[in-house]
Design a protein around this motif. Structure first.
Motif, PDB file in Angstrom:
ATOM      1  N   ASP A 292     -64.465 -22.487  -8.291  1.00 49.02           N
ATOM      2  CA  ASP A 292     -65.277 -23.694  -8.154  1.00 49.02           C
ATOM      3  C   ASP A 292     -66.764 -23.353  -8.046  1.00 49.02           C
ATOM      4  O   ASP A 292     -67.618 -24.061  -8.595  1.00 49.02           O
ATOM      5  CB  ASP A 292     -64.823 -24.501  -6.939  1.00 49.02           C
ATOM      6  CG  ASP A 292     -64.840 -23.679  -5.655  1.00 49.02           C
ATOM      7  OD1 ASP A 292     -64.754 -22.437  -5.736  1.00 49.02           O
ATOM      8  OD2 ASP A 292     -64.953 -24.274  -4.570  1.00 49.02           O
ATOM      9  N   GLU A 294     -68.184 -20.592  -9.286  1.00 45.07           N
ATOM     10  CA  GLU A 294     -68.595 -20.071 -10.595  1.00 45.07           C
ATOM     11  C   GLU A 294     -68.853 -21.224 -11.573  1.00 45.07           C
ATOM     12  O   GLU A 294     -69.826 -21.190 -12.344  1.00 45.07           O
ATOM     13  CB  GLU A 294     -67.518 -19.135 -11.133  1.00 45.07           C
ATOM     14  CG  GLU A 294     -67.833 -18.517 -12.489  1.00 45.07           C
ATOM     15  CD  GLU A 294     -68.974 -17.526 -12.432  1.00 45.07           C
ATOM     16  OE1 GLU A 294     -69.623 -17.314 -13.483  1.00 45.07           O
ATOM     17  OE2 GLU A 294     -69.231 -16.969 -11.347  1.00 45.07           O
ATOM     18  N   LYS A 295     -68.021 -22.233 -11.517  1.00 44.41           N
ATOM     19  CA  LYS A 295     -68.197 -23.396 -12.394  1.00 44.41           C
ATOM     20  C   LYS A 295     -69.521 -24.095 -12.099  1.00 44.41           C
ATOM     21  O   LYS A 295     -70.247 -24.502 -13.018  1.00 44.41           O
ATOM     22  CB  LYS A 295     -67.030 -24.359 -12.213  1.00 44.41           C
ATOM     23  CG  LYS A 295     -67.097 -25.582 -13.104  1.00 44.41           C
ATOM     24  CD  LYS A 295     -65.889 -26.484 -12.887  1.00 44.41           C
ATOM     25  CE  LYS A 295     -65.971 -27.728 -13.772  1.00 44.41           C
ATOM     26  NZ  LYS A 295     -64.803 -28.628 -13.549  1.00 44.41           N
ATOM     27  N   PHE A 296     -69.840 -24.245 -10.803  1.00 46.40           N
ATOM     28  CA  PHE A 296     -71.101 -24.877 -10.414  1.00 46.40           C
ATOM     29  C   PHE A 296     -72.294 -24.066 -10.922  1.00 46.40           C
ATOM     30  O   PHE A 296     -73.282 -24.642 -11.407  1.00 46.40           O
ATOM     31  CB  PHE A 296     -71.159 -25.006  -8.889  1.00 46.40           C
ATOM     32  CG  PHE A 296     -72.407 -25.670  -8.373  1.00 46.40           C
ATOM     33  CD1 PHE A 296     -72.525 -27.051  -8.346  1.00 46.40           C
ATOM     34  CD2 PHE A 296     -73.484 -24.909  -7.903  1.00 46.40           C
ATOM     35  CE1 PHE A 296     -73.675 -27.662  -7.875  1.00 46.40           C
ATOM     36  CE2 PHE A 296     -74.632 -25.506  -7.433  1.00 46.40           C
ATOM     37  CZ  PHE A 296     -74.732 -26.897  -7.418  1.00 46.40           C
ATOM     38  N   LEU A 298     -72.408 -22.007 -13.525  1.00 42.54           N
ATOM     39  CA  LEU A 298     -72.502 -22.048 -14.983  1.00 42.54           C
ATOM     40  C   LEU A 298     -72.983 -23.402 -15.482  1.00 42.54           C
ATOM     41  O   LEU A 298     -73.609 -23.489 -16.546  1.00 42.54           O
ATOM     42  CB  LEU A 298     -71.143 -21.709 -15.595  1.00 42.54           C
ATOM     43  CG  LEU A 298     -70.629 -20.280 -15.334  1.00 42.54           C
ATOM     44  CD1 LEU A 298     -69.252 -20.092 -15.945  1.00 42.54           C
ATOM     45  CD2 LEU A 298     -71.610 -19.242 -15.884  1.00 42.54           C
ATOM     46  N   ASN A 299     -72.722 -24.460 -14.731  1.00 45.53           N
ATOM     47  CA  ASN A 299     -73.157 -25.799 -15.134  1.00 45.53           C
ATOM     48  C   ASN A 299     -74.652 -26.034 -14.903  1.00 45.53           C
ATOM     49  O   ASN A 299     -75.163 -27.108 -15.216  1.00 45.53           O
ATOM     50  CB  ASN A 299     -72.362 -26.864 -14.376  1.00 45.53           C
ATOM     51  CG  ASN A 299     -70.921 -26.966 -14.869  1.00 45.53           C
ATOM     52  OD1 ASN A 299     -70.609 -26.526 -15.976  1.00 45.53           O
ATOM     53  ND2 ASN A 299     -70.048 -27.512 -14.036  1.00 45.53           N
ATOM     54  N   SER A 300     -75.335 -25.050 -14.366  1.00 46.33           N
ATOM     55  CA  SER A 300     -76.767 -25.221 -14.082  1.00 46.33           C
ATOM     56  C   SER A 300     -77.636 -25.110 -15.323  1.00 46.33           C
ATOM     57  O   SER A 300     -78.824 -25.450 -15.291  1.00 46.33           O
ATOM     58  CB  SER A 300     -77.216 -24.174 -13.060  1.00 46.33           C
ATOM     59  OG  SER A 300     -77.059 -22.857 -13.573  1.00 46.33           O
ATOM     60  N   GLY A 301     -77.067 -24.613 -16.421  1.00 47.07           N
ATOM     61  CA  GLY A 301     -77.847 -24.495 -17.657  1.00 47.07           C
ATOM     62  C   GLY A 301     -78.917 -23.424 -17.557  1.00 47.07           C
ATOM     63  O   GLY A 301     -78.822 -22.468 -16.780  1.00 47.07           O
ATOM     64  N   LYS A 335     -80.014 -26.614 -10.050  1.00 51.54           N
ATOM     65  CA  LYS A 335     -78.923 -26.894  -9.123  1.00 51.54           C
ATOM     66  C   LYS A 335     -79.242 -26.204  -7.789  1.00 51.54           C
ATOM     67  O   LYS A 335     -79.923 -25.186  -7.750  1.00 51.54           O
ATOM     68  CB  LYS A 335     -77.596 -26.363  -9.669  1.00 51.54           C
ATOM     69  CG  LYS A 335     -77.120 -27.043 -10.948  1.00 51.54           C
ATOM     70  CD  LYS A 335     -76.475 -28.390 -10.651  1.00 51.54           C
ATOM     71  CE  LYS A 335     -75.834 -28.964 -11.897  1.00 51.54           C
ATOM     72  NZ  LYS A 335     -75.167 -30.258 -11.634  1.00 51.54           N
ATOM     73  N   ASN A 351     -77.855 -32.959  -7.498  1.00 50.57           N
ATOM     74  CA  ASN A 351     -77.911 -31.559  -7.935  1.00 50.57           C
ATOM     75  C   ASN A 351     -77.560 -30.577  -6.816  1.00 50.57           C
ATOM     76  O   ASN A 351     -77.581 -29.358  -7.032  1.00 50.57           O
ATOM     77  CB  ASN A 351     -79.308 -31.232  -8.458  1.00 50.57           C
ATOM     78  CG  ASN A 351     -80.368 -31.310  -7.366  1.00 50.57           C
ATOM     79  OD1 ASN A 351     -80.217 -32.043  -6.379  1.00 50.57           O
ATOM     80  ND2 ASN A 351     -81.444 -30.554  -7.543  1.00 50.57           N
ATOM     81  N   LYS A 368     -77.476 -16.440 -12.699  1.00 50.90           N
ATOM     82  CA  LYS A 368     -78.030 -17.790 -12.718  1.00 50.90           C
ATOM     83  C   LYS A 368     -78.937 -18.090 -11.515  1.00 50.90           C
ATOM     84  O   LYS A 368     -79.650 -19.096 -11.522  1.00 50.90           O
ATOM     85  CB  LYS A 368     -76.903 -18.818 -12.745  1.00 50.90           C
ATOM     86  CG  LYS A 368     -76.141 -18.902 -14.065  1.00 50.90           C
ATOM     87  CD  LYS A 368     -76.973 -19.583 -15.135  1.00 50.90           C
ATOM     88  CE  LYS A 368     -76.157 -19.820 -16.394  1.00 50.90           C
ATOM     89  NZ  LYS A 368     -76.949 -20.527 -17.441  1.00 50.90           N
TER      90      LYS A 368
END
Length: 544
Positions: A292, A294-296, A298-301, A335, A351, A368
């Motif tokens: 969870d 790691e997903k957050f 990676l979703n930061s762009g 984020k 965010n 990231k």
């Protein structure tokens, strides 16, 4: 019978793995660890050192209170004692201290003027010494301990060192604890260390500055011995533990000092031969994050993630303060990963993700991560340096002010005050560090310095502890170390005395010249007056 090639390879691999497993050989030492506190960064430091000693094949035993939940490696042994100073007591103390400082009260926890801090340390030590069963178990244990490792915050480790007649290793887990080091021993050049964490020494001192600091330290040392160590001396005498040796002397006889500092952050300073710098002991290569998290990340762009962590104690705050912080985070394009266990702020942005605890080193090591908002705890600062993540420091207490000053001085980030903090101040500070490339460039350079050591900090600490354990309990090194200190101080004071003598001579010479000039003027005026009188008499005598 021909053995298949795959089976032979597996067999060789199994043999190599078995041979590579650390075993407790005849050279293994039995090491005792007394943490200064059973929670937070101080305890984490001791666990890492203990783990490094286990990896070198030694036995490690922790001294812990009854209430401590054993989250240690199963390979550690634990000796427990009965005490009223619990883990929660320490957590409450530090959390209240941080909240008070955020309101501008500026309480210094390590000055020992704080009666609660002094009481907690004293009561914890008293609980150990009065537990006769525990003390007898230490003394009569079939495990003959080779060395004891203690936190400089707690003068109880020197007492146990005397009781068991084993060498002492002292650990300074924070930069400000160096203050207690020079107040209790002769192993550092005190004039190079800050006497106030809010006004740290950041440059080499001139001789008159050395003199002023040495004088301040002399006064502080006398106060420390009288206000603090006297209580522990009385406690030691009460239980008939080497009444012929004072706590001050016992601390000065420590065979090794481990300092949680490194030149990637600290300024250069002289040190004694038994001082070892192990700064960045918690920093290491990152592990994989939970799915969870790691997903957050990676979703930061491309904007990345801002990590916010205020340490082990201060992860809850007043609603008004938390709303200010959340409002500033919500304005960022990035984020935000916020380690926070309190009530969610009403101004929390979409965010921002709140989590009760985070794997700080692993998140800082994620590619990231762009910024670290921190209270400037020493472990967190070194982890940020190791992973080259610029910082916004908001110190609350203790050595955090000193650490934040170092971060600012090195251009690794900026510092802002917790008291009077507004959403605009916090937001502008984060934008400055995110958009100004100088912080990223400088922290990459400092990261290379920290990573460039020939031995990782935990292994370096374990190596020297092992060396002390093998030396045994003797005083051969003590006189040599003290002679080095005495020679340094003697040369310093001789220079000061010489300068004072020169000043006094010059002052006396000036005064003498002034007096002689006055006399000459006085004599000249008298002579001139006499001449005038004689001239006047002659004029009267010869007048028609």
């Amino acid at each position: 019978m021909n053995v298949p090639r795959k089976m032979r390879i597996c067999g060789f691999t199994l043999i190599i793995c078995i041979l590579s497993i650390p075993t407790h050989t005849a050279a293994a030492e039995n090491i005792l660890i007394l943490p200064g506190m059973e929670t937070g960064s101080h305890f984490l430091f001791m666990k890492i050192v203990g783990k490094a000693l286990l990896d070198r094949g030694h036995y490690v035993t922790f001294i812990l209170g009854e209430d401590h939940v054993n989250d240690l490696n199963h390979a550690f042994s634990v000796q427990r004692f009965t005490t009223n100073v619990t883990v929660q007591t320490w957590k409450t103390f530090w959390n209240n201290l941080a909240i008070a400082n955020s309101r501008g009260e500026h309480i210094h926890p390590l000055s020992y003027n704080n009666s609660q801090m002094k009481t907690l340390v004293y009561d914890g030590c008293h609980a150990i010494l009065r537990d006769s069963t525990f003390m007898n178990n230490l003394k009569t244990s079939p495990t003959n301990y080779s060395v004891i490792i203690g936190d400089i915050l707690n003068p109880c480790a020197p007492i146990l060192s005397l009781y068991l007649s084993i060498p002492l290793v002292e650990v300074a887990t924070g930069s400000i604890t160096a203050n207690l080091v020079y107040l209790s021993t002769h192993t550092v050049d005190a004039s190079f260390f800050p006497t106030d964490s809010r006004r740290p020494t950041v440059a080499p001192l001139h001789i008159h500055q050395h003199a002023l600091k040495s004088t301040r330290i002399l006064i502080a040392t006398l106060h420390y011995q009288r206000a603090v160590l006297t209580n522990f001396d009385n406690l030691k005498s009460k239980y008939n533990i080497r009444s012929d040796i004072s706590i001050y002397t016992a601390m000065s006889r420590a065979k090794l000092w481990l300092f949680n500092i490194d030149t990637s952050l600290e300024v250069g300073r002289p040190s004694m031969p038994n001082s070892v710098f192990v700064g960045g002991i918690t920093a290491k290569e990152p592990k994989s994050l939970p799915k969870d998290m790691e997903k957050f990340m990676l979703n930061s762009g491309d904007k990345g993630v801002v990590v916010v962590s205020l340490g082990s104690y201060f992860n809850d705050m007043d609603k008004q303060i938390s709303d200010i912080w959340a409002s500033a985070f919500g304005r960022l394009d990035q984020k935000v990963f916020w380690s926070y266990s309190g009530t969610p702020p009403s101004t929390l942005g979409d965010n921002t993700l709140l989590v009760k605890s985070i794997p700080q080193n692993d998140i800082l090591g994620h590619y990231k991560t762009k910024l670290f908002v921190t209270h400037a705890g020493l472990n967190g600062v070194y982890e940020a340096i190791y992973h080259a993540v610029p910082m916004v420091c908001i110190p609350f207490s203790g050595d955090q002010f000193n650490n934040a000053k170092r971060v600012t001085m090195r251009d690794l980030g900026i510092r802002i005050e917790a008291h009077g903090l507004t959403s605009d101040i916090l937001y502008n500070a984060m934008i400055e560090v995110l958009e100004n490339p100088k912080y990223k460039i400088e922290i990459r350079y400092r990261s290379e310095i920290l990573k460039g050591k020939n031995m990782p900090a935990p292994q370096r600490a374990a190596f020297w502890i092992e060396h002390v354990a093998k030396q045994g309990y003797n005083d051969e090194n003590e006189s040599a170390l003290h002679n080095l200190w005495d020679k340094y101080m003697l040369s310093l004071w001789l220079r000061l005395v010489f300068i004072v003598i020169l000043v006094v001579i010059a002052t006396l010479f000036i005064i003498k010249c002034f007096i002689m000039s006055c006399r000459r003027v006085y004599r000249y005026n008298i002579f001139r007056s006499l001449r005038r009188r004689l001239a006047a008499r002659r004029a009267i005598k010869y007048s028609p």
